[in-house]
Scaffold this active site. Structure first.
Site, PDB file in Angstrom:
ATOM      1  N   SER A   1      36.264  57.675  60.871  1.00  0.00           N
ATOM      2  CA  SER A   1      35.131  57.719  61.780  1.00  0.00           C
ATOM      3  C   SER A   1      34.734  59.177  62.028  1.00  0.00           C
ATOM      4  CB  SER A   1      35.455  56.980  63.090  1.00  0.00           C
ATOM      5  OG  SER A   1      34.281  56.705  63.809  1.00  0.00           O
TER       6      SER A   1
ATOM      7  N   GLU B   1      30.604  54.835  54.743  1.00  0.00           N
ATOM      8  CA  GLU B   1      30.640  53.671  55.636  1.00  0.00           C
ATOM      9  C   GLU B   1      29.994  54.076  56.951  1.00  0.00           C
ATOM     10  OE1 GLU B   1      32.568  53.270  58.670  1.00  0.00           O
ATOM     11  OE2 GLU B   1      33.182  55.370  58.628  1.00  0.00           O
TER      12      GLU B   1
ATOM     13  N   HIS C   1      34.931  50.631  59.591  1.00  0.00           N
ATOM     14  CA  HIS C   1      35.346  50.145  60.901  1.00  0.00           C
ATOM     15  C   HIS C   1      35.660  48.655  60.816  1.00  0.00           C
ATOM     16  CE1 HIS C   1      33.505  53.979  61.907  1.00  0.00           C
ATOM     17  NE2 HIS C   1      33.948  53.872  63.144  1.00  0.00           N
TER      18      HIS C   1
END
Length: 305
Positions: free
Chosen positions: A100, A207, A275
């Site tokens: 992230s 992502e 995620h």
């Protein structure tokens, strides 16, 4: 072996969540060394920038620490990039694990020091059976070549058609290159900075979470306008989760396909990167092979000794 636990971005909401993360690391067979500022909070940041950077530098300087795991992502990692001692990190290579917002840290350290870093689960999460198996095959067992992020089997509910955990092949062919990437928003935030990785000949994996298709379109378009997408050897799209929109939109599949259609490199969507509970570990800087026809990503390098 000892793992240093750090919070280079945001912190958990409660101290008990931090203690839980320590227990997760211990369950993997490690001792835990907490960062000096691990429990600090400053609004959405895990303490002042200087404190978070100090913990990072200290963990790499400490000879008793064998690896560094990030407690969580959130926001704040780009703020500390100018404060890191990249020569120190280069001289003391260790496993650095997170994802992230940690994307900025992983790619900046690889770019500035040459050290392979690891896009994978944070400490403050449960490791599913799949996540643990992926973690072990990349960071423990060491067999090569090894596939990364192959979707696990799933069972569709009666009367429903589901496409979860399926591979979409946007463009075929094979390519080899070193891996860069992670969270799309963070990769875009590095463009034009001294911490941006070199895209030339790389396999780019991306992502994101909570980004509607038009925002993903905007960010991919920025990478395209900056000439970055035209430089890569191949592209792997992981999961783009919680991508809600108002309905007046292209689909996510349309956006990802259209933005990469004319690049002439293999492009695959659907590996277990992002995620999601079932999550692979992707070594940033390691040599890999992307097969756009088979829909596979193979890790070629031995990344731990």
């Amino acid at each position: 072996m000892t793992v240093g636990l750090v919070t280079p971005a945001s912190n958990a909401w409660e101290d008990e969540d931090i203690r839980f993360a320590g227990d997760v690391v211990r369950s993997l067979g490690f001792e835990v060394k907490e960062g000096k500022h691990l429990y600090r909070r400053t609004q959405y940041l895990a303490g002042p920038d200087e404190a978070r950077a100090e913990d990072m530098n200290y963990m790499f300087a400490d000879p008793d620490v064998d690896a560094v795991f990030c407690l969580r992502g959130g926001y704040g990692t780009p703020r500390i990039l100018p404060m890191l001692d990249y020569q120190l990190i280069r001289n003391n290579p260790k496993v650095l694990l997170g994802y992230s917002d940690i994307t900025a840290l992983l790619n900046a350290i690889y770019h500035r020091s040459g050290m392979v870093t690891f896009h994978g689960p944070i400490a403050a999460q449960n490791f599913t059976d799949y996540t643990l198996a992926e973690y072990q095959k990349v960071l423990v067992h060491g067999e090569r070549p090894v596939p990364l992020g192959t979707p696990p089997p799933f069972e569709a509910a009666p009367g429903r058609v589901e496409n979860r955990n399926r591979i979409t092949r946007f463009a075929g062919g094979r390519a080899q290159g070193r891996l860069i990437g992670g969270n799309l928003s963070l990769m875009v935030s590095l463009v034009g900075t001294p911490f941006e990785p070199d895209y030339r000949g790389k396999i780019l994996f991306l992502e994101d979470v909570g980004e509607a298709p038009y925002r993903v379109d905007r960010m991919l378009t920025q990478l395209w306008l900056a000439g970055k997408l035209q430089q890569v050897a191949g592209i792997v799209f992981g999961k783009f989760t919680e991508a809600d929109s108002d309905g007046n939109t292209f689909s996510m599949e349309h956006v990802l396909r259209e933005r990469t259609a004319d690049l002439g490199v293999p492009v695959v969507r659907g590996l277990m990167i992002g995620h999601v509970k079932d999550q692979t570990v992707v070594p940033v800087g390691a040599l890999a092979e992307l097969d756009g026809d088979a829909g596979t990503l193979l890790l070629r390098d031995a990344v731990v000794s």
